[in-house]
Each structure stands twice: as C-alpha cells, then as structure tokens.
Design an enzyme around this catalytic site. Structure first.
Site, short mmCIF file in Angstrom:
data_model
loop_
_atom_site.label_atom_id
_atom_site.label_comp_id
_atom_site.label_asym_id
_atom_site.label_seq_id
_atom_site.Cartn_x
_atom_site.Cartn_y
_atom_site.Cartn_z
N GLU A 1 0.80 -1.22 0.00
CA GLU A 1 0.00 0.00 0.00
C GLU A 1 0.83 1.28 0.00
O GLU A 1 0.83 2.06 0.96
CB GLU A 1 -0.96 0.00 1.20
CG GLU A 1 -1.93 -1.16 1.19
CD GLU A 1 -2.95 -1.13 2.30
OE1 GLU A 1 -3.92 -1.92 2.23
OE2 GLU A 1 -2.81 -0.32 3.25
N GLU B 1 -5.40 -8.80 0.94
CA GLU B 1 -6.08 -8.48 2.21
C GLU B 1 -7.55 -8.26 1.94
O GLU B 1 -7.93 -7.58 0.99
CB GLU B 1 -5.52 -7.20 2.85
CG GLU B 1 -4.12 -7.29 3.39
CD GLU B 1 -3.66 -6.00 4.06
OE1 GLU B 1 -4.52 -5.20 4.49
OE2 GLU B 1 -2.43 -5.78 4.13
#
Length: 470
Positions: free
Chosen positions: A177, A357
C-alpha cells in the site's frame, strides 16, 4: 448493528474456485511481532510515531503487540490448523538491518529463517512482504522515502532478504500500500512519519514505485526464483450524485488512489489529469525512472475493504439507506470487490491477481471461551462469493488472503479494533479461534472436497505455478 445469528449470509460455492487457487491469511510485522528492542532490533518510524502524544488513540504501541516473536510456534500451529495454503507476512526491516544500511542483524535474520522453515514444515507456503510501512528510523533521519537515496537502500535490502529467504518463499512483495505511506504518512500526517507536505508525499510515492521496479530488476538479475509483485490498496470510486461536480471529484479521487500507481506500473506514466491537478507538487523524475517502474510483475496484490463514495462538497458523502458498517466505520460493500477486479482486467494488462487483504473489524467478546462473530463470518462469505463472481466473468484471480490471522495493533486505532480470525487477549496473550475462523477452515475443507477427480493432477502445482510464467 446486526446481532449474531441475524446477519444475512450469501454462502460462496466452493466449486466455483479452481483447484489450484491459493487460500491464505495475512499479517504484518509491526502489528504482531512485539520484541521491539530484542535481539538487536532497531527503531522504525512507527516505533517513534507511537511515542508522539495523541498519535495512537489508546496510547498503545508495538512494543509487545501479539508477542509473535516469542510465540512463533504457537502462531504457526494456528495457521496450519486453519488449513490454508499460504501465509502472507512482512519482514521488519529494522529487525534484520537496524540502521537500514550496513551490517545485518544475524539474530533478526534467524527469526525469519525459523518462520519460513516452520511454515514449510507445516505445509504452508510463505508469501513475503519487504516493506509494510516500518522504515528504519535512521533512514528517516536522512530524509526517508522523500530522499532518492532511500531507493538504493531499499534495493540493497531487498537483495539481501531475497538472498537469505528467496530459495524458500513463493512470492516477494516489494511494498504494501504505497498510497498509505505517501498520503497518510506524508500528506495528511495521520500515519508515521507524520509529515504534512503534499509535494513530499508525491515524491515519496514516486520513490516507492521506483524502488519497486529497481528491486524487481535486481532480484531477477541475481537469479531470485520467487514470484515478484507489489500490493496496492484499491477501491471502486463512485460519485455521490449524478452532478458534474461530484463526477469530477470522483474522477480525481480515483486518479490519486488508483491510477497514480497503476498507470506507471503498466507503462503509461503518471495520469495527466492528476499531474495537472498537483501543479508545483509533482514529483521530480530522472531519465529512465518510468521505464524502471514499469518492470513487468509476476502478480499484483489487491487489498480491498470497501468502496469510496466521493462528492465535491466537504465532508463525508451520504451512502445508501440501510448500509452496513464495520467497527472502523467502513461500509460493507461486497460487490465492490467484483467491480474492482473486473476493472483491473478491463483497463490494464494485469498479471495474475491475488486479493492479499480482505477482512473486517467488529466488536468481539469472549463468552464462555467462544467468540461468536457472525458479522465477520457474513462479511467473509459475501466477499468470497463476490470474488467467485469476478472469476466467473474472467478476472484472472489466483488467490485470496484474509486480513487478519489474529487481532493486532491497528496502527493509529491502537488495540481497540479487532480484525482477526483469532481473538487475542492482550493481557495474557491467550489466543481463541473465533467462529469466523472456524467457518473459513470449514469452507476450505468443502472446497478441497469439491475438486473434480480430473483436476487432481494439478494438485502438485505450487502457487508459484498458479501465478504463471516469469
């Protein structure tokens, strides 16, 4: 809030997933490891950020967290008991190279040797992330990700870890991220290192992408056999209304969140509309940077939690009536996962995708030794069903990983928000498998039982094979 037993569940059909699909769970080093000053570990930017008064909602820190370093075998047994194929974890850079350059820490490296070997001994494939936000503090003192020098430091670190563990891990992710590191860490200042400077944030984003591409080149040149990729946090961005102003705001938000990272990764350079919007805050580029960023990947990791609804007016946009929310205040929107994966397939020449995720925080309690988290079970079931819809429509998805294996330190929220399939009593470190963990385990049993006999010939393929050729 929905109460246990009253949450609508759309049960996914196990047979809708290919026989070589990869099922896993995920964690990150800073959130679970603890042992913050043991065995020669250095400080990270998150160690420092936790000491800033008011930075963490409950005043918590990662000093002990889930004490994973000292409870490694117990946690590896939990992973194996779930019946998953894969475990995604991150290496804490300051645990293995305390200063971010120079000498390696033998005791820190030995911990990850034990982790990887323990997974393999239990039949679980290791998926390694190099950077899950915990940059060594000494590198931050020298400019951090805003400094081009950190790019070279990261490439050296990646080569060192791949040289140590690359013969045993299935896949290596460079960054988790990068939007979070750049935007929350350097533009809004909400996350470590707490910088509030938009130009610095955009330079950080560029350096993260550049270090990703250069690391892939270095690892391949060194003969690394692991599959290589990056993980992005992505979401469908929807206008709050049909107005032109809201449409423009949503387009820009999609540019900042998704296209700023996807476009250069797939050889298109930075998106022109966002570049123009940034004005003097655009990053400084060197010749060859964009070509390096576009180095082909073996897979793309996708973290999905909810959609973004954006309007031109300040403040949060109104959502649909009856919307459900997690304890984080995030809307439960399973169809967004289908939309996102199909958008990636449609708009980019993507390699195999892995949902690295997906999960939710809810208010969990242990009652008579059990945790009845029906809301999380429903969340997972509905999102896995949405994943099946994407695969049925042609999205090249190779795997899915639940966030998270265990409750953990949830960054600025501290320990109040619980994402785990396993409940952690932080006072005693006792682990308790939640109902959602039991559901996931049982779903995987049904999935394996649903495999057609003709498919069993592929059972010898590893997740490396499922990710396609180099």
């Amino acid at each position: 809030m929905n109460r246990p037993g009253r949450v609508p569940v759309r049960e996914p059909a196990p047979e809708h997933f290919p026989d070589d699909f990869v099922w896993g769970v995920a964690t990150s080093a800073f959130q679970i490891e603890g042992a913050a000053r043991d065995d020669g570990k250095g400080d990270s930017i998150w160690d420092r950020f936790c000491r800033v008064p008011g930075a963490i909602a409950d005043g918590g820190n990662g000093d002990v967290a889930c004490d994973h370093v000292h409870r490694l075998d117990e946690d590896l047994d939990l992973i194996a008991a779930l019946g998953v194929d894969a475990y995604r974890f991150s290496v804490a850079w300051p645990r293995v190279q305390p200063r971010g350059h120079g000498a390696w820490n033998a005791r820190g490296l030995a911990f990850y040797d034990r982790l990887v070997d323990g997974l393999l001994a239990r039949g679980v494939r290791p998926y390694l992330t190099l950077n899950h936000w915990d940059l060594p503090a000494e590198l931050q003192d020298a400019g951090g990700w805003a400094s081009r020098d950190t790019v070279g430091r990261f490439v050296d670190y990646a080569a060192g870890i791949a040289g140590r563990l690359g013969d045993r891990v299935v896949a290596i992710t460079t960054h988790n991220e990068p939007w979070v590191i750049a935007t929350l860490g350097h533009e809004t200042g909400d996350f470590a290192p707490g910088v509030r400077d938009r130009q610095a944030a955009m330079q950080v984003a560029h350096h993260l992408l550049l270090s990703h591409g250069l690391a892939l080149q270095a690892l391949r040149a060194a003969g690394c056999r692991s599959r290589l990729g990056i993980v992005l946090n992505l979401a469908p961005v929807m206008a709050a209304s049909a107005s032109d102003a809201d449409a423009v705001a949503a387009r820009l938000e999609d540019g900042r969140l998704a296209r700023w990272y996807l476009d250069p990764l797939f050889g298109r350079g930075y998106p022109g509309d966002v570049w123009s919007h940034l004005g003097v805050d655009v990053p400084r580029l060197h010749d060859g940077d964009l070509a390096a960023i576009a180095t082909p990947m073996d897979f793309l990791g996708v973290n999905y939690y909810s959609r973004n609804v954006v309007g031109a007016a300040p403040g949060p946009a109104r959502l649909r009536a009856g919307a459900e929310f997690t304890a984080m205040g995030w809307e439960v929107y399973p169809s967004g996962l289908t939309e996102l994966l199909l958008r990636l397939q449609r708009d980019y020449p993507v390699p195999p995708l892995i949902v690295t995720e997906n999960g939710a925080a809810f208010s969990d309690e242990v009652v008579d030794g059990l945790v009845h988290d029906a809301e999380r079970t429903a969340y997972l079931a509905r999102h896995i069903a949405a994943l099946a819809d994407a695969i049925a429509q042609g999205a090249p998805v190779a795997g899915y990983m639940v966030w998270s294996l265990i409750d953990n330190f949830e960054w600025t929220r501290g320990y109040a928000k619980r994402f785990g399939l396993v409940y952690v009593d932080y006072a005693t470190q006792r682990r308790t498998l939640k109902d959602s963990g039991r559901w996931y385990r049982d779903f995987l049993v049904r999935w394996r039982a649903s495999a057609r006999p003709a498919q069993h010939a592929s059972r010898g393929r590893t997740p490396v094979d499922a990710l396609g050729p180099h």
